[in-house]
Write an enzyme that holds these catalytic residues in place. Structure first.
Site, PDB file in Angstrom:
ATOM      1  N   PHE A  12       0.817  -1.227   0.000  1.00  0.00           N
ATOM      2  CA  PHE A  12       0.000   0.000   0.000  1.00  0.00           C
ATOM      3  C   PHE A  12       0.850   1.277   0.000  1.00  0.00           C
ATOM      4  N   LEU A  37       6.385 -10.099  -2.826  1.00  0.00           N
ATOM      5  CA  LEU A  37       5.027 -10.373  -3.319  1.00  0.00           C
ATOM      6  C   LEU A  37       4.305 -11.373  -2.427  1.00  0.00           C
ATOM      7  N   SER A  89       2.264  -6.336   8.061  1.00  0.00           N
ATOM      8  CA  SER A  89       1.749  -5.080   8.602  1.00  0.00           C
ATOM      9  C   SER A  89       0.393  -5.168   9.301  1.00  0.00           C
ATOM     10  N   THR A 131       6.092   2.761  12.827  1.00  0.00           N
ATOM     11  CA  THR A 131       4.693   3.018  13.156  1.00  0.00           C
ATOM     12  C   THR A 131       4.558   3.637  14.545  1.00  0.00           C
ATOM     13  N   ASP A 132       3.444   4.344  14.760  1.00  0.00           N
ATOM     14  CA  ASP A 132       3.179   4.883  16.101  1.00  0.00           C
ATOM     15  C   ASP A 132       2.815   3.775  17.086  1.00  0.00           C
ATOM     16  N   GLU A 133       2.500   2.563  16.568  1.00  0.00           N
ATOM     17  CA  GLU A 133       2.070   1.489  17.478  1.00  0.00           C
ATOM     18  C   GLU A 133       3.173   1.045  18.423  1.00  0.00           C
ATOM     19  N   TYR A 156       2.875  -7.629  16.194  1.00  0.00           N
ATOM     20  CA  TYR A 156       3.254  -6.722  15.100  1.00  0.00           C
ATOM     21  C   TYR A 156       4.052  -5.542  15.644  1.00  0.00           C
ATOM     22  N   SER A 157       3.493  -4.837  16.626  1.00  0.00           N
ATOM     23  CA  SER A 157       4.186  -3.616  17.080  1.00  0.00           C
ATOM     24  C   SER A 157       5.493  -3.962  17.796  1.00  0.00           C
ATOM     25  N   LYS A 160       8.022  -4.436  15.092  1.00  0.00           N
ATOM     26  CA  LYS A 160       8.437  -3.137  14.544  1.00  0.00           C
ATOM     27  C   LYS A 160       9.355  -2.422  15.536  1.00  0.00           C
ATOM     28  N   ASN A 185      -1.992   5.928  11.411  1.00  0.00           N
ATOM     29  CA  ASN A 185      -2.765   5.148  10.425  1.00  0.00           C
ATOM     30  C   ASN A 185      -2.907   5.874   9.092  1.00  0.00           C
ATOM     31  N   TYR A 213     -14.912  -3.757  16.037  1.00  0.00           N
ATOM     32  CA  TYR A 213     -14.399  -4.461  17.222  1.00  0.00           C
ATOM     33  C   TYR A 213     -14.810  -3.737  18.513  1.00  0.00           C
ATOM     34  N   ASN A 255     -13.317   4.704  15.827  1.00  0.00           N
ATOM     35  CA  ASN A 255     -13.595   3.798  14.701  1.00  0.00           C
ATOM     36  C   ASN A 255     -15.042   3.889  14.238  1.00  0.00           C
TER      37      ASN A 255
HETATM   38  P1  NAD Z   1       1.470  -3.687   3.216  1.00  0.00           P
HETATM   39  O1  NAD Z   1       1.181  -4.923   4.008  1.00  0.00           O
HETATM   40  O2  NAD Z   1       0.406  -3.119   2.344  1.00  0.00           O
HETATM   41  O3  NAD Z   1       2.730  -3.965   2.257  1.00  0.00           O
HETATM   42  C1  NAD Z   1       3.863  -4.631   2.693  1.00  0.00           C
HETATM   43  C2  NAD Z   1       4.704  -4.998   1.459  1.00  0.00           C
HETATM   44  O4  NAD Z   1       5.885  -5.651   1.929  1.00  0.00           O
HETATM   45  C3  NAD Z   1       4.005  -5.953   0.498  1.00  0.00           C
HETATM   46  O5  NAD Z   1       4.181  -5.521  -0.831  1.00  0.00           O
HETATM   47  C4  NAD Z   1       4.712  -7.272   0.735  1.00  0.00           C
HETATM   48  O6  NAD Z   1       4.735  -8.127  -0.406  1.00  0.00           O
HETATM   49  C5  NAD Z   1       6.109  -6.830   1.138  1.00  0.00           C
HETATM   50  N1  NAD Z   1       6.810  -7.813   1.953  1.00  0.00           N
HETATM   51  C6  NAD Z   1       6.329  -8.481   3.038  1.00  0.00           C
HETATM   52  N2  NAD Z   1       7.256  -9.356   3.494  1.00  0.00           N
HETATM   53  C7  NAD Z   1       8.349  -9.217   2.691  1.00  0.00           C
HETATM   54  C8  NAD Z   1       9.625  -9.827   2.656  1.00  0.00           C
HETATM   55  N3  NAD Z   1       9.972 -10.793   3.525  1.00  0.00           N
HETATM   56  N4  NAD Z   1      10.516  -9.424   1.720  1.00  0.00           N
HETATM   57  C9  NAD Z   1      10.183  -8.460   0.816  1.00  0.00           C
HETATM   58  N5  NAD Z   1       8.969  -7.865   0.786  1.00  0.00           N
HETATM   59  C10 NAD Z   1       8.076  -8.239   1.710  1.00  0.00           C
HETATM   60  O7  NAD Z   1       2.006  -2.642   4.253  1.00  0.00           O
HETATM   61  P2  NAD Z   1       1.809  -1.045   4.303  1.00  0.00           P
HETATM   62  O8  NAD Z   1       0.554  -0.736   4.993  1.00  0.00           O
HETATM   63  O9  NAD Z   1       2.097  -0.491   2.969  1.00  0.00           O
HETATM   64  O10 NAD Z   1       3.005  -0.677   5.312  1.00  0.00           O
HETATM   65  C11 NAD Z   1       4.310  -0.420   4.814  1.00  0.00           C
HETATM   66  C12 NAD Z   1       5.221  -0.053   5.978  1.00  0.00           C
HETATM   67  O11 NAD Z   1       4.694   1.083   6.649  1.00  0.00           O
HETATM   68  C13 NAD Z   1       5.357  -1.140   7.042  1.00  0.00           C
HETATM   69  O12 NAD Z   1       6.694  -1.143   7.483  1.00  0.00           O
HETATM   70  C14 NAD Z   1       4.412  -0.699   8.142  1.00  0.00           C
HETATM   71  O13 NAD Z   1       4.852  -1.174   9.397  1.00  0.00           O
HETATM   72  C15 NAD Z   1       4.539   0.802   8.041  1.00  0.00           C
HETATM   73  N6  NAD Z   1       3.381   1.602   8.500  1.00  0.00           N
HETATM   74  C16 NAD Z   1       2.129   1.353   7.987  1.00  0.00           C
HETATM   75  C17 NAD Z   1       1.067   2.174   8.374  1.00  0.00           C
HETATM   76  C18 NAD Z   1      -0.320   1.956   7.827  1.00  0.00           C
HETATM   77  O14 NAD Z   1      -1.264   2.629   8.277  1.00  0.00           O
HETATM   78  N7  NAD Z   1      -0.531   1.088   6.849  1.00  0.00           N
HETATM   79  C19 NAD Z   1       1.285   3.219   9.281  1.00  0.00           C
HETATM   80  C20 NAD Z   1       2.575   3.421   9.789  1.00  0.00           C
HETATM   81  C21 NAD Z   1       3.612   2.616   9.373  1.00  0.00           C
HETATM   82  O1  DAU Z   2      -1.021   3.124  13.598  1.00  0.00           O
HETATM   83  C1  DAU Z   2      -0.315   2.658  12.488  1.00  0.00           C
HETATM   84  C2  DAU Z   2      -0.764   1.262  12.150  1.00  0.00           C
HETATM   85  O2  DAU Z   2      -2.062   1.383  11.582  1.00  0.00           O
HETATM   86  C3  DAU Z   2       0.174   0.534  11.192  1.00  0.00           C
HETATM   87  O3  DAU Z   2       1.412   0.346  11.827  1.00  0.00           O
HETATM   88  C4  DAU Z   2      -0.403  -0.825  10.783  1.00  0.00           C
HETATM   89  O4  DAU Z   2       0.429  -1.442   9.813  1.00  0.00           O
HETATM   90  C5  DAU Z   2      -1.775  -0.595  10.201  1.00  0.00           C
HETATM   91  O5  DAU Z   2      -2.375  -1.842   9.881  1.00  0.00           O
HETATM   92  C6  DAU Z   2      -2.659   0.167  11.192  1.00  0.00           C
HETATM   93  O6  DAU Z   2      -2.929  -0.649  12.354  1.00  0.00           O
HETATM   94  P1  DAU Z   2      -4.383  -0.692  13.034  1.00  0.00           P
HETATM   95  O7  DAU Z   2      -4.502  -1.939  13.800  1.00  0.00           O
HETATM   96  O8  DAU Z   2      -4.693   0.586  13.719  1.00  0.00           O
HETATM   97  O9  DAU Z   2      -5.269  -0.735  11.670  1.00  0.00           O
HETATM   98  P2  DAU Z   2      -6.556  -1.583  11.259  1.00  0.00           P
HETATM   99  O10 DAU Z   2      -7.034  -1.011   9.965  1.00  0.00           O
HETATM  100  O11 DAU Z   2      -6.337  -3.050  11.342  1.00  0.00           O
HETATM  101  O12 DAU Z   2      -7.599  -1.175  12.402  1.00  0.00           O
HETATM  102  C7  DAU Z   2      -7.945   0.177  12.639  1.00  0.00           C
HETATM  103  C8  DAU Z   2      -8.901   0.192  13.820  1.00  0.00           C
HETATM  104  O13 DAU Z   2     -10.140  -0.418  13.415  1.00  0.00           O
HETATM  105  C9  DAU Z   2      -8.421  -0.615  15.025  1.00  0.00           C
HETATM  106  O14 DAU Z   2      -8.822   0.048  16.206  1.00  0.00           O
HETATM  107  C10 DAU Z   2      -9.147  -1.943  14.887  1.00  0.00           C
HETATM  108  C11 DAU Z   2     -10.438  -1.561  14.217  1.00  0.00           C
HETATM  109  N1  DAU Z   2     -11.043  -2.587  13.328  1.00  0.00           N
HETATM  110  C12 DAU Z   2     -10.253  -3.132  12.354  1.00  0.00           C
HETATM  111  C13 DAU Z   2     -10.779  -4.090  11.494  1.00  0.00           C
HETATM  112  C14 DAU Z   2      -9.900  -4.717  10.410  1.00  0.00           C
HETATM  113  C15 DAU Z   2     -12.376  -2.948  13.457  1.00  0.00           C
HETATM  114  O15 DAU Z   2     -13.098  -2.421  14.332  1.00  0.00           O
HETATM  115  N2  DAU Z   2     -12.883  -3.892  12.608  1.00  0.00           N
HETATM  116  C16 DAU Z   2     -12.134  -4.499  11.632  1.00  0.00           C
HETATM  117  O16 DAU Z   2     -12.664  -5.385  10.904  1.00  0.00           O
END
Ligand code: NAD
Ligand code: DAU
Length: 350
Positions: A12, A37, A89, A131-133, A156-157, A160, A185, A213, A255
């Site tokens: 993403f 992938l 993630s 991440t902030d987590e 996860y956190s 990280k 997020n 949730y 949420n």
């Molecule tokens: P995502 O799950 O959408 O994408 C992760 C990507 O990493 C995928 O393309 C996957 O194929 C690749 N990957 C996984 N394992 C791998 C491996 N062993 N080798 C090579 N590639 C691999 O994740 P995202 O939401 O895009 O998050 C990206 C980064 O940002 C992560 O480090 C996550 O902790 C951090 N982050 C995400 C959020 C959020 O809200 N999504 C917020 C803060 C930080």
């Molecule tokens: O804060 C940064 C983080 O945000 C990133 O490090 C993570 O990679 C990213 O996945 C995200 O983590 P969250 O756990 O906050 O995101 P998620 O979208 O899974 O959930 C957001 C909130 O919504 C959380 O409080 C849980 C809730 N939730 C989530 C799902 C999937 C629900 O209530 N129902 C659901 O089905």
């Protein structure tokens, strides 16, 4: 940096970041996108890049857990900078199966740091995406700053947090030019529909239950993904080496409010046949174990030092995001593979 390795570029944020770098930023070098992938990675996201930016975009299928594989990429492409997104993630998946999180997030990051150390003369920057987590959960008051102690609550956190500590240590011990950003997020195009916002958009579209949730009052601080990409690039260019920067949207929301907002916009765009609001689909389900109550970021350091601030309002960003999913049904169909179906079935029982 002329040869920038971006890990996890088919996920993403990585996808949005590579698009930002090539389409919008002043970066002039080549991007080497290394991605294993997994279920979350989709190379089609960037299929147009090689053609539109000849010689400036390369995709390599590679797994950061395998150091020798990564060593070959460092050599072949003369890597001189790294922006490291690749990770497992999804918090819920980490609760069900933490192993992959330890292997990719900790061991994978360690492998990249070791390779960067081996090529230290050439490496201009190792930017680590976090991440902030890692800071755990807040009560009703207060914000996470760069000084907040780490108290991760999920596998996860915790994974990280471990990777952040390694990145920091490689700067302190070996002088590797490291920067770290801890972001809240994200939401926007290309997010895998296991996460709250895309899951709710697609379930609302298909008039399926919207699983919230616990009591739905957990708070997250939402940031439009392009704003995160701009912050990462600002840190990479001007951030002080050895420093961490918090990135957030100044948009705290419960949420349940997010889900209600999505229902209302969807009702406006595609009025339900029976005239009943999609809010009727909201279903409170069993809470996530160890569910963090509130996240909120103080990003004053990033604003003060680098002049960054979020540009997109939540009201505009969520509309753009909903439109993107409605306009990309084929993308959605393709990422909802067999693996996606089995996750939804085992996690939600539907
Ligand atoms: P995502 O799950 O959408 O994408 C992760 C990507 O990493 C995928 O393309 C996957 O194929 C690749 N990957 C996984 N394992 C791998 C491996 N062993 N080798 C090579 N590639 C691999 O994740 P995202 O939401 O895009 O998050 C990206 C980064 O940002 C992560 O480090 C996550 O902790 C951090 N982050 C995400 C959020 C959020 O809200 N999504 C917020 C803060 C930080
Ligand atoms: O804060 C940064 C983080 O945000 C990133 O490090 C993570 O990679 C990213 O996945 C995200 O983590 P969250 O756990 O906050 O995101 P998620 O979208 O899974 O959930 C957001 C909130 O919504 C959380 O409080 C849980 C809730 N939730 C989530 C799902 C999937 C629900 O209530 N129902 C659901 O089905």
């Amino acid at each position: 940096m002329k040869h920038l390795m971006v890990t996890g570029g088919c996920g993403f944020i990585g996808t949005n970041f590579i698009r930002y770098l090539l389409e919008e930023s002043d970066f002039e070098g080549r991007v080497v996108n290394v991605d294993a992938l997994t279920y979350a990675g989709n190379p089609e996201n960037l299929q147009d890049m090689a053609e539109r930016f000849p010689g400036r975009y390369v995709f390599v299928k590679g797994d950061i857990r395998h150091r020798e594989e990564m060593a070959r990429v460092f050599e072949e492409y003369q890597i001189d900078g790294i922006c490291h997104f690749a990770a497992e993630s999804h918090v819920d998946r980490s609760i069900v199966g933490p192993d992959a999180f330890v292997q990719t997030n900790i061991v994978g990051t360690f492998n990249l740091l070791e390779l960067a150390r081996r090529h230290q003369g050439r490496i201009n920057l190792f930017h680590h995406i976090s991440t902030d987590e890692v800071f755990g959960s807040l009560g009703k008051e207060g914000y996470f700053t760069e000084e907040t102690p780490y108290r991760p609550n999920s596998p996860y956190s915790a994974s990280k947090a471990a990777s952040d500590h390694l990145a920091r240590a490689y700067h302190q011990t070996y002088g590797l030019p490291v920067t770290i950003s801890n972001c809240s997020n994200n939401y926007g195009p290309y997010q895998f529909p296991e996460k709250l916002i895309p899951l709710m958009i697609l379930n609302a579209l298909e008039e399926k239950p919207l699983p919230v949730y616990g009591d739905g009052l957990n708070v997250r601080d939402w940031l439009y993904v392009r704003d995160h990409c701009a912050a990462v690039w600002a840190v990479m260019k001007q951030g002080r080496r050895g420093e961490t920067y918090n990135v957030g949207g100044n948009t705290e929301m419960e949420n349940i409010r997010i889900v209600e907002t999505i229902c209302d916009i969807m009702d406006e765009l595609i009025p339900p046949g029976d005239g009943r609001s999609r809010r009727r689909l909201i279903t409170f389900v069993k809470d996530r174990p160890g569910h963090d109550r509130r996240y909120a970021i103080d990003c004053a350091k990033l604003t003060r030092e680098l002049g960054w601030q979020p540009e997109e309002s939540f009201e505009a960003g969520i509309r753009k995001t909903i439109h993107w999913y409605l306009d990309h049904v084929e993308w959605v169909d393709r990422v909802r593979s067999g693996e996606y179906q089995s996750w939804i079935h085992s996690h939600y029982g539907t």
